[in-house]
Design a protein around this motif. Sequence first.
Motif, PDB file in Angstrom:
ATOM      1  N   THR A   1       0.843  -1.187   0.000  1.00  0.00           N
ATOM      2  CA  THR A   1       0.000   0.000   0.000  1.00  0.00           C
ATOM      3  C   THR A   1       0.883   1.243   0.000  1.00  0.00           C
ATOM      4  O   THR A   1       1.751   1.370   0.856  1.00  0.00           O
ATOM      5  CB  THR A   1      -0.887   0.029   1.263  1.00  0.00           C
ATOM      6  OG1 THR A   1      -1.590  -1.204   1.370  1.00  0.00           O
ATOM      7  CG2 THR A   1      -1.858   1.191   1.218  1.00  0.00           C
TER       8      THR A   1
ATOM      9  N   GLU B   1      -5.223   1.745   6.046  1.00  0.00           N
ATOM     10  CA  GLU B   1      -5.391   1.127   4.727  1.00  0.00           C
ATOM     11  C   GLU B   1      -4.675  -0.220   4.578  1.00  0.00           C
ATOM     12  O   GLU B   1      -5.274  -1.171   4.071  1.00  0.00           O
ATOM     13  CB  GLU B   1      -4.940   2.098   3.634  1.00  0.00           C
ATOM     14  CG  GLU B   1      -5.146   1.590   2.234  1.00  0.00           C
ATOM     15  CD  GLU B   1      -6.607   1.367   1.859  1.00  0.00           C
ATOM     16  OE1 GLU B   1      -6.869   0.442   1.068  1.00  0.00           O
ATOM     17  OE2 GLU B   1      -7.469   2.097   2.348  1.00  0.00           O
TER      18      GLU B   1
ATOM     19  N   ARG C   1      -6.738  -3.275   5.938  1.00  0.00           N
ATOM     20  CA  ARG C   1      -8.146  -3.468   5.555  1.00  0.00           C
ATOM     21  C   ARG C   1      -8.422  -4.756   4.780  1.00  0.00           C
ATOM     22  O   ARG C   1      -9.484  -5.354   4.956  1.00  0.00           O
ATOM     23  CB  ARG C   1      -8.649  -2.255   4.793  1.00  0.00           C
ATOM     24  CG  ARG C   1      -8.733  -1.041   5.694  1.00  0.00           C
ATOM     25  CD  ARG C   1      -9.218   0.187   4.985  1.00  0.00           C
ATOM     26  NE  ARG C   1      -9.081   1.343   5.868  1.00  0.00           N
ATOM     27  CZ  ARG C   1      -9.099   2.584   5.464  1.00  0.00           C
ATOM     28  NH1 ARG C   1      -9.276   2.852   4.179  1.00  0.00           N
ATOM     29  NH2 ARG C   1      -8.951   3.562   6.330  1.00  0.00           N
TER      30      ARG C   1
END
Length: 136
Positions: free
Chosen positions: A72, A117, A120
């Motif tokens: 990410t 993030e 998730r």
Amino acid sequence: MPTVEVVAAVITRGDGVLACRRNADREAGGLWEFPGGKVEVGESAADALAREIREELGVGIRVGGLLHRGVTPMNGRLVDLACYWATLTDAAPSSSTDHDDIRWFGRDELRDVEWPEPDRAAVALLADGAESGDGV
């Protein structure tokens, strides 16, 4: 972009999953996460995870199989997060050096709190019923 290799422990107890809320003064403060941390040079993912959990939570774990790994982009770097199943080898932790709260969530509660993030995808897998294939 530079890459930071991070490992996290998905510690389960019955139907509960352990999550920790980051201290407000840290990056991603106030968000819930699976405990863990950065892998140091020359360290295996399993060794790094066991070390981080011992440092942060003061407990031992047995590292199991991989639940999810993803990359990410965050704050000018890539976070390469690998989430591993883990079981406690000691009593459940009661405090953390990096977190202001530790809580066991039912899988149906995982989506009720805010996660960074990188976490998730693993949260979604757990909420949808993912099970460890190695008995962890």
